[in-house]
Design an enzyme around this catalytic site. Structure first.
Site, PDB file in Angstrom:
ATOM      1  N   ASP A  51      -5.076   6.664  77.954  1.00  0.00           N
ATOM      2  CA  ASP A  51      -5.240   7.275  76.629  1.00  0.00           C
ATOM      3  C   ASP A  51      -6.721   7.257  76.240  1.00  0.00           C
ATOM      4  OD1 ASP A  51      -5.264   8.154  74.059  1.00  0.00           O
ATOM      5  OD2 ASP A  51      -3.666   6.811  73.348  1.00  0.00           O
ATOM      6  N   SER A 115     -12.973  25.993  71.696  1.00  0.00           N
ATOM      7  CA  SER A 115     -11.958  27.045  71.622  1.00  0.00           C
ATOM      8  C   SER A 115     -12.399  28.170  70.693  1.00  0.00           C
ATOM      9  CB  SER A 115     -10.667  26.428  71.088  1.00  0.00           C
ATOM     10  OG  SER A 115      -9.784  27.417  70.645  1.00  0.00           O
ATOM     11  N   ALA A 116     -11.827  29.353  70.932  1.00  0.00           N
ATOM     12  CA  ALA A 116     -12.037  30.488  70.018  1.00  0.00           C
ATOM     13  C   ALA A 116     -11.445  30.186  68.643  1.00  0.00           C
ATOM     14  CB  ALA A 116     -11.402  31.741  70.601  1.00  0.00           C
ATOM     15  N   CYS A 117     -10.638  29.130  68.547  1.00  0.00           N
ATOM     16  CA  CYS A 117     -10.063  28.757  67.235  1.00  0.00           C
ATOM     17  C   CYS A 117     -11.124  28.221  66.270  1.00  0.00           C
ATOM     18  CB  CYS A 117      -8.946  27.736  67.407  1.00  0.00           C
ATOM     19  SG  CYS A 117      -7.443  28.475  68.062  1.00  0.00           S
ATOM     20  N   TYR A 146      -6.598  22.099  64.452  1.00  0.00           N
ATOM     21  CA  TYR A 146      -7.147  22.230  65.809  1.00  0.00           C
ATOM     22  C   TYR A 146      -8.572  22.820  65.832  1.00  0.00           C
ATOM     23  CZ  TYR A 146      -7.329  24.111  70.634  1.00  0.00           C
ATOM     24  OH  TYR A 146      -7.685  24.434  71.909  1.00  0.00           O
ATOM     25  N   ASN A 175      -8.005  32.472  74.965  1.00  0.00           N
ATOM     26  CA  ASN A 175      -6.692  32.315  75.621  1.00  0.00           C
ATOM     27  C   ASN A 175      -6.730  32.375  77.142  1.00  0.00           C
ATOM     28  OD1 ASN A 175      -4.485  32.194  73.625  1.00  0.00           O
ATOM     29  ND2 ASN A 175      -5.552  34.023  72.857  1.00  0.00           N
ATOM     30  N   LYS A 189       1.615  29.104  75.487  1.00  0.00           N
ATOM     31  CA  LYS A 189       0.894  30.178  74.803  1.00  0.00           C
ATOM     32  C   LYS A 189       1.569  31.517  75.096  1.00  0.00           C
ATOM     33  CE  LYS A 189      -3.326  27.838  74.238  1.00  0.00           C
ATOM     34  NZ  LYS A 189      -4.588  28.275  73.700  1.00  0.00           N
ATOM     35  N   ALA A 190       1.082  32.561  74.403  1.00  0.00           N
ATOM     36  CA  ALA A 190       1.782  33.850  74.439  1.00  0.00           C
ATOM     37  C   ALA A 190       2.056  34.380  75.858  1.00  0.00           C
ATOM     38  CB  ALA A 190       1.014  34.876  73.615  1.00  0.00           C
ATOM     39  N   ARG A 219      -5.377  40.245  71.174  1.00  0.00           N
ATOM     40  CA  ARG A 219      -6.018  39.093  71.810  1.00  0.00           C
ATOM     41  C   ARG A 219      -6.658  39.548  73.124  1.00  0.00           C
ATOM     42  NH1 ARG A 219      -4.437  37.457  67.688  1.00  0.00           N
ATOM     43  NH2 ARG A 219      -3.375  35.547  67.118  1.00  0.00           N
TER      44      ARG A 219
HETATM   45  P1  NAD Z   1      -3.228  21.143  78.561  1.00  0.00           P
HETATM   46  O1  NAD Z   1      -2.426  20.669  77.395  1.00  0.00           O
HETATM   47  O2  NAD Z   1      -2.482  21.729  79.706  1.00  0.00           O
HETATM   48  O3  NAD Z   1      -4.148  19.980  79.103  1.00  0.00           O
HETATM   49  C1  NAD Z   1      -4.698  18.998  78.297  1.00  0.00           C
HETATM   50  C2  NAD Z   1      -4.440  17.664  78.956  1.00  0.00           C
HETATM   51  O4  NAD Z   1      -5.049  16.643  78.150  1.00  0.00           O
HETATM   52  C3  NAD Z   1      -2.951  17.331  79.057  1.00  0.00           C
HETATM   53  O5  NAD Z   1      -2.578  17.090  80.394  1.00  0.00           O
HETATM   54  C4  NAD Z   1      -2.801  16.092  78.204  1.00  0.00           C
HETATM   55  O6  NAD Z   1      -1.845  15.167  78.700  1.00  0.00           O
HETATM   56  C5  NAD Z   1      -4.210  15.513  78.236  1.00  0.00           C
HETATM   57  N1  NAD Z   1      -4.432  14.618  77.111  1.00  0.00           N
HETATM   58  C6  NAD Z   1      -4.070  14.814  75.812  1.00  0.00           C
HETATM   59  N2  NAD Z   1      -4.374  13.753  75.072  1.00  0.00           N
HETATM   60  C7  NAD Z   1      -4.959  12.853  75.916  1.00  0.00           C
HETATM   61  C8  NAD Z   1      -5.467  11.540  75.741  1.00  0.00           C
HETATM   62  N3  NAD Z   1      -5.432  10.946  74.541  1.00  0.00           N
HETATM   63  N4  NAD Z   1      -5.990  10.908  76.791  1.00  0.00           N
HETATM   64  C9  NAD Z   1      -6.004  11.506  78.033  1.00  0.00           C
HETATM   65  N5  NAD Z   1      -5.522  12.750  78.262  1.00  0.00           N
HETATM   66  C10 NAD Z   1      -5.005  13.412  77.212  1.00  0.00           C
HETATM   67  O7  NAD Z   1      -4.291  22.183  77.964  1.00  0.00           O
HETATM   68  P2  NAD Z   1      -5.205  23.227  78.718  1.00  0.00           P
HETATM   69  O8  NAD Z   1      -4.673  24.570  78.440  1.00  0.00           O
HETATM   70  O9  NAD Z   1      -5.420  22.804  80.124  1.00  0.00           O
HETATM   71  O10 NAD Z   1      -6.559  23.071  77.884  1.00  0.00           O
HETATM   72  C11 NAD Z   1      -7.639  22.262  78.338  1.00  0.00           C
HETATM   73  C12 NAD Z   1      -8.738  22.271  77.297  1.00  0.00           C
HETATM   74  O11 NAD Z   1      -9.155  23.616  77.037  1.00  0.00           O
HETATM   75  C13 NAD Z   1      -8.345  21.693  75.932  1.00  0.00           C
HETATM   76  O12 NAD Z   1      -9.446  21.025  75.378  1.00  0.00           O
HETATM   77  C14 NAD Z   1      -8.043  22.922  75.108  1.00  0.00           C
HETATM   78  O13 NAD Z   1      -8.212  22.688  73.723  1.00  0.00           O
HETATM   79  C15 NAD Z   1      -9.061  23.900  75.651  1.00  0.00           C
HETATM   80  N6  NAD Z   1      -8.655  25.286  75.435  1.00  0.00           N
HETATM   81  C16 NAD Z   1      -7.632  25.812  76.142  1.00  0.00           C
HETATM   82  C17 NAD Z   1      -7.240  27.124  75.928  1.00  0.00           C
HETATM   83  C18 NAD Z   1      -6.112  27.762  76.687  1.00  0.00           C
HETATM   84  O14 NAD Z   1      -5.849  28.953  76.475  1.00  0.00           O
HETATM   85  N7  NAD Z   1      -5.400  27.055  77.568  1.00  0.00           N
HETATM   86  C19 NAD Z   1      -7.915  27.898  74.963  1.00  0.00           C
HETATM   87  C20 NAD Z   1      -8.953  27.316  74.246  1.00  0.00           C
HETATM   88  C21 NAD Z   1      -9.326  26.015  74.504  1.00  0.00           C
END
Ligand code: NAD
Length: 317
Positions: A51, A115-117, A146, A175, A189-190, A219
Protein backbone atom coordinates in the site's frame (compact mmCIF):
# COMPACT_ATOMS: atom_id res chain seq x y z
CA UNK A 1 16.59 -0.64 -11.59
CA UNK A 2 13.24 0.83 -12.59
CA UNK A 3 10.41 0.91 -10.06
CA UNK A 4 6.93 0.68 -11.59
CA UNK A 5 4.16 1.51 -9.11
CA UNK A 6 0.65 0.31 -9.96
CA UNK A 7 2.21 -2.50 -12.00
CA UNK A 8 -0.71 -4.84 -11.32
CA UNK A 9 -3.01 -2.44 -13.17
CA UNK A 10 -3.75 -1.89 -16.84
CA UNK A 11 -1.17 0.65 -18.03
CA UNK A 12 1.42 -0.33 -15.41
CA UNK A 13 1.21 -3.94 -16.59
CA UNK A 14 1.82 -3.01 -20.23
CA UNK A 15 4.65 -0.68 -19.18
CA UNK A 16 6.45 -3.45 -17.26
CA UNK A 17 6.04 -5.80 -20.22
CA UNK A 18 7.62 -3.21 -22.54
CA UNK A 19 10.48 -2.33 -20.18
CA UNK A 20 11.35 -6.02 -19.79
CA UNK A 21 11.23 -6.47 -23.57
CA UNK A 22 13.66 -3.54 -23.82
CA UNK A 23 16.04 -5.42 -21.49
CA UNK A 24 15.52 -3.27 -18.39
CA UNK A 25 15.70 -4.44 -14.81
CA UNK A 26 12.28 -3.85 -13.28
CA UNK A 27 10.68 -3.94 -9.83
CA UNK A 28 6.87 -4.10 -10.10
CA UNK A 29 4.77 -2.98 -7.12
CA UNK A 30 1.01 -2.95 -6.44
CA UNK A 31 -1.44 -3.04 -3.55
CA UNK A 32 -3.39 -5.90 -5.11
CA UNK A 33 -2.79 -9.53 -4.24
CA UNK A 34 -0.72 -11.25 -6.87
CA UNK A 35 -3.70 -13.20 -8.24
CA UNK A 36 -5.49 -9.96 -9.14
CA UNK A 37 -2.69 -8.47 -11.29
CA UNK A 38 -3.61 -8.16 -14.95
CA UNK A 39 -0.16 -9.33 -15.99
CA UNK A 40 2.57 -11.16 -14.08
CA UNK A 41 6.19 -11.47 -15.08
CA UNK A 42 8.83 -14.11 -14.47
CA UNK A 43 11.62 -11.64 -15.24
CA UNK A 44 10.67 -8.76 -12.92
CA UNK A 45 10.99 -8.52 -9.16
CA UNK A 46 7.41 -8.12 -7.93
CA UNK A 47 5.97 -6.86 -4.66
CA UNK A 48 2.25 -7.37 -4.10
CA UNK A 49 0.04 -6.18 -1.20
CA UNK A 50 2.12 -3.00 -1.01
CA UNK A 51 0.00 0.00 0.00
CA UNK A 52 1.91 3.02 -1.28
CA UNK A 53 -0.30 5.40 0.77
CA UNK A 54 1.84 4.18 3.69
CA UNK A 55 5.10 6.20 3.77
CA UNK A 56 6.92 3.13 5.13
CA UNK A 57 5.47 0.63 2.63
CA UNK A 58 8.03 -2.05 1.80
CA UNK A 59 8.97 -1.84 -1.88
CA UNK A 60 12.01 -4.13 -1.69
CA UNK A 61 15.61 -2.99 -1.70
CA UNK A 62 15.88 0.67 -2.65
CA UNK A 63 19.55 0.54 -3.62
CA UNK A 64 20.13 1.26 -7.26
CA UNK A 65 16.63 2.50 -8.14
CA UNK A 66 17.24 5.09 -10.83
CA UNK A 67 13.74 5.73 -12.16
CA UNK A 68 10.25 5.64 -10.69
CA UNK A 69 7.05 5.41 -12.73
CA UNK A 70 4.01 6.23 -10.60
CA UNK A 71 0.88 4.73 -12.15
CA UNK A 72 -0.65 3.71 -8.81
CA UNK A 73 -4.02 5.30 -8.21
CA UNK A 74 -7.47 4.41 -6.91
CA UNK A 75 -9.47 5.19 -10.04
CA UNK A 76 -11.82 4.00 -12.74
CA UNK A 77 -14.21 5.26 -15.39
CA UNK A 78 -16.88 7.93 -14.81
CA UNK A 79 -19.15 5.49 -12.96
CA UNK A 80 -16.41 4.94 -10.38
CA UNK A 81 -14.88 8.39 -9.97
CA UNK A 82 -18.28 10.10 -9.67
CA UNK A 83 -19.21 7.82 -6.75
CA UNK A 84 -15.81 7.58 -4.97
CA UNK A 85 -14.46 11.12 -4.77
CA UNK A 86 -12.87 10.74 -1.33
CA UNK A 87 -11.16 7.46 -2.28
CA UNK A 88 -9.84 9.04 -5.49
CA UNK A 89 -8.46 12.02 -3.58
CA UNK A 90 -6.69 9.78 -1.08
CA UNK A 91 -4.37 8.69 -3.90
CA UNK A 92 -2.67 12.02 -3.29
CA UNK A 93 -0.78 10.31 -0.46
CA UNK A 94 0.70 7.80 -2.94
CA UNK A 95 2.36 10.53 -4.97
CA UNK A 96 3.30 12.54 -1.87
CA UNK A 97 5.11 9.59 -0.32
CA UNK A 98 6.70 8.42 -3.55
CA UNK A 99 8.12 11.85 -4.39
CA UNK A 100 9.75 12.15 -0.97
CA UNK A 101 11.12 8.63 -1.18
CA UNK A 102 12.35 9.04 -4.76
CA UNK A 103 14.21 12.19 -3.77
CA UNK A 104 15.81 10.43 -0.76
CA UNK A 105 16.77 7.47 -2.96
CA UNK A 106 18.45 9.87 -5.38
CA UNK A 107 16.60 8.67 -8.49
CA UNK A 108 17.39 10.28 -11.85
CA UNK A 109 13.81 10.56 -13.09
CA UNK A 110 10.30 10.41 -11.68
CA UNK A 111 7.18 9.95 -13.83
CA UNK A 112 3.67 10.87 -12.74
CA UNK A 113 0.51 9.79 -14.61
CA UNK A 114 -1.89 12.72 -14.50
CA UNK A 115 -5.16 12.89 -16.38
CA UNK A 116 -7.28 14.93 -18.79
CA UNK A 117 -9.66 15.17 -15.80
CA UNK A 118 -7.57 18.16 -14.62
CA UNK A 119 -9.10 20.26 -17.42
CA UNK A 120 -11.92 22.63 -16.47
CA UNK A 121 -15.54 21.73 -17.10
CA UNK A 122 -16.15 25.13 -18.75
CA UNK A 123 -13.90 24.15 -21.69
CA UNK A 124 -15.68 20.84 -22.21
CA UNK A 125 -19.33 21.89 -22.23
CA UNK A 126 -20.11 21.04 -25.89
CA UNK A 127 -19.73 17.86 -27.94
CA UNK A 128 -16.87 18.34 -30.39
CA UNK A 129 -15.27 21.01 -28.16
CA UNK A 130 -11.82 22.15 -29.28
CA UNK A 131 -8.80 20.11 -28.24
CA UNK A 132 -7.52 20.94 -24.76
CA UNK A 133 -4.14 22.66 -24.64
CA UNK A 134 -1.91 22.22 -21.62
CA UNK A 135 -2.36 25.90 -20.62
CA UNK A 136 -6.16 25.42 -20.51
CA UNK A 137 -5.88 23.68 -17.12
CA UNK A 138 -6.04 27.11 -15.44
CA UNK A 139 -8.12 28.78 -14.05
CA UNK A 140 -8.84 25.39 -12.54
CA UNK A 141 -12.26 23.74 -12.36
CA UNK A 142 -11.25 20.07 -12.43
CA UNK A 143 -13.35 16.91 -12.33
CA UNK A 144 -14.46 16.87 -8.70
CA UNK A 145 -12.38 14.54 -6.51
CA UNK A 146 -10.20 12.63 -8.99
CA UNK A 147 -9.27 15.66 -11.15
CA UNK A 148 -8.28 17.84 -8.19
CA UNK A 149 -6.09 15.06 -6.82
CA UNK A 150 -4.32 14.91 -10.19
CA UNK A 151 -3.83 18.68 -10.42
CA UNK A 152 -2.46 18.89 -6.87
CA UNK A 153 -0.09 15.99 -7.56
CA UNK A 154 1.11 17.65 -10.78
CA UNK A 155 2.01 20.75 -8.78
CA UNK A 156 3.77 18.68 -6.17
CA UNK A 157 5.95 17.21 -8.93
CA UNK A 158 6.70 20.71 -10.19
CA UNK A 159 7.76 21.94 -6.74
CA UNK A 160 9.92 18.89 -6.08
CA UNK A 161 11.69 19.75 -9.33
CA UNK A 162 12.04 23.44 -8.48
CA UNK A 163 12.92 23.13 -4.78
CA UNK A 164 14.74 19.79 -4.59
CA UNK A 165 16.06 19.34 -8.11
CA UNK A 166 14.21 16.05 -8.68
CA UNK A 167 13.69 15.58 -12.44
CA UNK A 168 9.94 14.98 -12.73
CA UNK A 169 7.93 14.22 -15.85
CA UNK A 170 4.13 14.50 -15.97
CA UNK A 171 1.79 13.21 -18.69
CA UNK A 172 -1.89 14.11 -18.81
CA UNK A 173 -3.32 10.85 -20.11
CA UNK A 174 -6.50 10.98 -22.14
CA UNK A 175 -8.77 7.88 -22.16
CA UNK A 176 -6.67 4.79 -22.68
CA UNK A 177 -8.00 1.39 -23.80
CA UNK A 178 -6.67 -2.02 -24.77
CA UNK A 179 -6.52 -5.62 -23.60
CA UNK A 180 -5.57 -6.70 -20.08
CA UNK A 181 -7.38 -3.96 -18.20
CA UNK A 182 -10.62 -3.53 -16.29
CA UNK A 183 -13.63 -4.49 -18.44
CA UNK A 184 -16.33 -5.13 -15.80
CA UNK A 185 -17.13 -4.54 -12.14
CA UNK A 186 -17.75 -0.78 -12.12
CA UNK A 187 -14.25 0.68 -12.73
CA UNK A 188 -14.21 0.05 -16.49
CA UNK A 189 -14.05 2.92 -18.96
CA UNK A 190 -16.27 3.50 -21.98
CA UNK A 191 -14.36 1.46 -24.63
CA UNK A 192 -14.15 -1.61 -22.39
CA UNK A 193 -17.77 -1.22 -21.25
CA UNK A 194 -19.06 -0.92 -24.83
CA UNK A 195 -16.94 -3.89 -25.96
CA UNK A 196 -18.31 -5.98 -23.08
CA UNK A 197 -21.93 -5.01 -23.74
CA UNK A 198 -21.67 -5.80 -27.45
CA UNK A 199 -19.80 -9.06 -26.79
CA UNK A 200 -22.58 -10.07 -24.38
CA UNK A 201 -25.16 -9.14 -27.03
CA UNK A 202 -23.29 -11.16 -29.65
CA UNK A 203 -23.07 -14.20 -27.39
CA UNK A 204 -26.64 -14.07 -26.08
CA UNK A 205 -28.40 -13.06 -29.29
CA UNK A 206 -30.17 -10.27 -27.33
CA UNK A 207 -29.04 -7.32 -29.43
CA UNK A 208 -29.70 -4.39 -27.12
CA UNK A 209 -27.33 -2.31 -24.99
CA UNK A 210 -27.60 0.60 -22.53
CA UNK A 211 -25.70 3.85 -23.13
CA UNK A 212 -25.24 6.56 -20.51
CA UNK A 213 -26.63 9.88 -21.78
CA UNK A 214 -27.52 10.49 -25.43
CA UNK A 215 -24.28 9.05 -26.83
CA UNK A 216 -23.40 12.37 -28.46
CA UNK A 217 -20.70 13.22 -25.87
CA UNK A 218 -17.29 13.21 -27.59
CA UNK A 219 -13.92 11.82 -26.51
CA UNK A 220 -10.62 10.64 -27.93
CA UNK A 221 -9.34 7.16 -27.09
CA UNK A 222 -5.68 6.14 -27.05
CA UNK A 223 -4.49 2.56 -27.48
CA UNK A 224 -2.35 1.33 -24.58
CA UNK A 225 0.62 0.61 -26.90
CA UNK A 226 0.68 4.30 -27.87
CA UNK A 227 0.28 5.22 -24.20
CA UNK A 228 3.33 3.17 -23.16
CA UNK A 229 5.40 4.49 -26.07
CA UNK A 230 4.43 8.05 -25.11
CA UNK A 231 5.26 7.54 -21.43
CA UNK A 232 8.74 6.27 -22.33
CA UNK A 233 9.34 9.15 -24.73
CA UNK A 234 8.15 11.75 -22.22
CA UNK A 235 10.34 10.20 -19.53
CA UNK A 236 13.41 10.47 -21.81
CA UNK A 237 12.57 14.03 -22.91
CA UNK A 238 13.54 17.34 -21.34
CA UNK A 239 9.85 18.31 -20.95
CA UNK A 240 9.42 19.15 -17.27
CA UNK A 241 5.92 20.66 -17.62
CA UNK A 242 2.74 18.53 -17.81
CA UNK A 243 2.07 17.39 -21.37
CA UNK A 244 -0.97 15.85 -23.06
CA UNK A 245 -0.71 12.19 -23.99
CA UNK A 246 -3.80 11.26 -25.97
CA UNK A 247 -5.17 10.54 -29.40
CA UNK A 248 -6.47 13.42 -31.48
CA UNK A 249 -9.07 11.17 -33.19
CA UNK A 250 -12.31 12.58 -31.87
CA UNK A 251 -15.41 10.34 -31.75
CA UNK A 252 -18.80 10.40 -30.08
CA UNK A 253 -19.84 7.49 -27.88
CA UNK A 254 -22.32 6.58 -30.64
CA UNK A 255 -19.40 6.39 -33.11
CA UNK A 256 -17.50 4.22 -30.63
CA UNK A 257 -20.51 1.87 -30.61
CA UNK A 258 -20.54 1.91 -34.45
CA UNK A 259 -16.86 0.88 -34.47
CA UNK A 260 -17.39 -2.02 -32.04
CA UNK A 261 -20.50 -3.16 -33.92
CA UNK A 262 -18.43 -3.31 -37.12
CA UNK A 263 -15.87 -5.58 -35.42
CA UNK A 264 -18.54 -7.82 -33.86
CA UNK A 265 -20.52 -7.95 -37.10
CA UNK A 266 -23.82 -7.17 -35.38
CA UNK A 267 -26.10 -4.16 -34.95
CA UNK A 268 -27.54 -3.43 -31.49
CA UNK A 269 -30.55 -1.43 -30.37
CA UNK A 270 -29.30 1.46 -28.22
CA UNK A 271 -31.22 2.28 -25.05
CA UNK A 272 -30.17 5.71 -23.75
CA UNK A 273 -30.36 5.92 -19.96
CA UNK A 274 -29.39 8.40 -17.25
CA UNK A 275 -25.87 7.84 -16.01
CA UNK A 276 -22.65 9.64 -15.11
CA UNK A 277 -21.67 10.59 -18.66
CA UNK A 278 -18.98 13.14 -17.67
CA UNK A 279 -18.17 16.25 -19.68
CA UNK A 280 -19.86 16.77 -23.09
CA UNK A 281 -16.74 17.09 -25.17
CA UNK A 282 -13.09 16.26 -24.47
CA UNK A 283 -10.19 16.02 -26.91
CA UNK A 284 -6.42 16.23 -26.75
CA UNK A 285 -4.62 19.11 -28.48
CA UNK A 286 -1.33 17.51 -29.54
CA UNK A 287 0.54 20.61 -30.67
CA UNK A 288 2.97 20.46 -27.75
CA UNK A 289 3.77 16.74 -27.91
CA UNK A 290 4.26 16.95 -31.70
CA UNK A 291 6.64 19.89 -31.40
CA UNK A 292 8.64 18.58 -28.44
CA UNK A 293 8.79 14.85 -29.19
CA UNK A 294 8.12 14.81 -32.94
CA UNK A 295 5.64 12.06 -32.17
CA UNK A 296 2.01 11.53 -31.15
CA UNK A 297 -0.30 8.54 -30.68
CA UNK A 298 -1.23 7.12 -34.07
CA UNK A 299 -3.08 3.82 -33.60
CA UNK A 300 -6.59 4.39 -34.97
CA UNK A 301 -9.62 3.43 -32.94
CA UNK A 302 -10.72 0.95 -35.61
CA UNK A 303 -7.31 -0.81 -35.45
CA UNK A 304 -6.93 -0.69 -31.68
CA UNK A 305 -10.41 -1.95 -30.87
CA UNK A 306 -9.87 -5.20 -32.81
CA UNK A 307 -7.62 -6.83 -30.22
CA UNK A 308 -9.44 -5.19 -27.32
CA UNK A 309 -12.81 -6.56 -28.43
CA UNK A 310 -11.41 -10.06 -29.02
CA UNK A 311 -9.77 -10.08 -25.58
CA UNK A 312 -12.95 -8.94 -23.78
CA UNK A 313 -15.08 -11.38 -25.79
CA UNK A 314 -12.80 -14.19 -24.58
CA UNK A 315 -12.91 -12.96 -20.96
CA UNK A 316 -16.66 -13.63 -20.94
CA UNK A 317 -15.79 -17.35 -20.90
P1 NAD B 1 -5.54 0.74 -12.99
O1 NAD B 1 -6.62 0.92 -11.97
O2 NAD B 1 -5.67 -0.42 -13.91
O3 NAD B 1 -4.13 0.68 -12.30
C1 NAD B 1 -3.81 1.37 -11.14
C2 NAD B 1 -3.14 0.40 -10.20
O4 NAD B 1 -2.76 1.12 -9.01
C3 NAD B 1 -4.06 -0.74 -9.76
O5 NAD B 1 -3.50 -1.99 -10.07
C4 NAD B 1 -4.19 -0.54 -8.27
O6 NAD B 1 -4.28 -1.75 -7.53
C5 NAD B 1 -2.91 0.22 -7.94
N1 NAD B 1 -3.05 0.94 -6.68
C6 NAD B 1 -4.12 1.67 -6.25
N2 NAD B 1 -3.91 2.14 -5.02
C7 NAD B 1 -2.67 1.70 -4.65
C8 NAD B 1 -1.91 1.84 -3.46
N3 NAD B 1 -2.39 2.52 -2.42
N4 NAD B 1 -0.70 1.28 -3.41
C9 NAD B 1 -0.21 0.56 -4.48
N5 NAD B 1 -0.90 0.39 -5.64
C10 NAD B 1 -2.12 0.95 -5.71
O7 NAD B 1 -5.48 2.12 -13.80
P2 NAD B 1 -4.77 2.45 -15.17
O8 NAD B 1 -5.81 2.63 -16.19
O9 NAD B 1 -3.66 1.49 -15.42
O10 NAD B 1 -4.17 3.90 -14.84
C11 NAD B 1 -2.82 4.09 -14.44
C12 NAD B 1 -2.59 5.56 -14.14
O11 NAD B 1 -2.93 6.35 -15.29
C13 NAD B 1 -3.43 6.12 -12.99
O12 NAD B 1 -2.68 7.07 -12.29
C14 NAD B 1 -4.58 6.81 -13.70
O13 NAD B 1 -5.14 7.84 -12.92
C15 NAD B 1 -3.88 7.34 -14.93
N6 NAD B 1 -4.82 7.57 -16.03
C16 NAD B 1 -5.37 6.52 -16.68
C17 NAD B 1 -6.27 6.74 -17.71
C18 NAD B 1 -6.91 5.61 -18.47
O14 NAD B 1 -7.67 5.88 -19.41
N7 NAD B 1 -6.68 4.34 -18.13
C19 NAD B 1 -6.60 8.06 -18.08
C20 NAD B 1 -6.01 9.11 -17.38
C21 NAD B 1 -5.11 8.85 -16.37
Amino acid sequence: MILVCGAGGFIGGHLVERLLADGKEVRAVDIKPWAAWWQTYADAQSVSLCDLRDPMAFVGSVRGIDAVYNLACDMGGMGYIAAHRADCMLSVSINTNLLQRAWRWGVDRYFYSSSACVYPAYRQAQPGAEGLKEADAYPADCEDGYGWEKLFSERLCRHFAEDYGLATRVARLHNCYGPMGTWAGGREKAPAAICRKIAQAQRSGHHEIEIWGDGEQTRSFMHVDDCVEGILRIMRSSMSEPINLGSSELVSINQLVDAVEAIAGIKVRRRYVDGPEGVRGRASDNTLIRSTLGWEPSITLAEGLQGTYRWIYDQLD
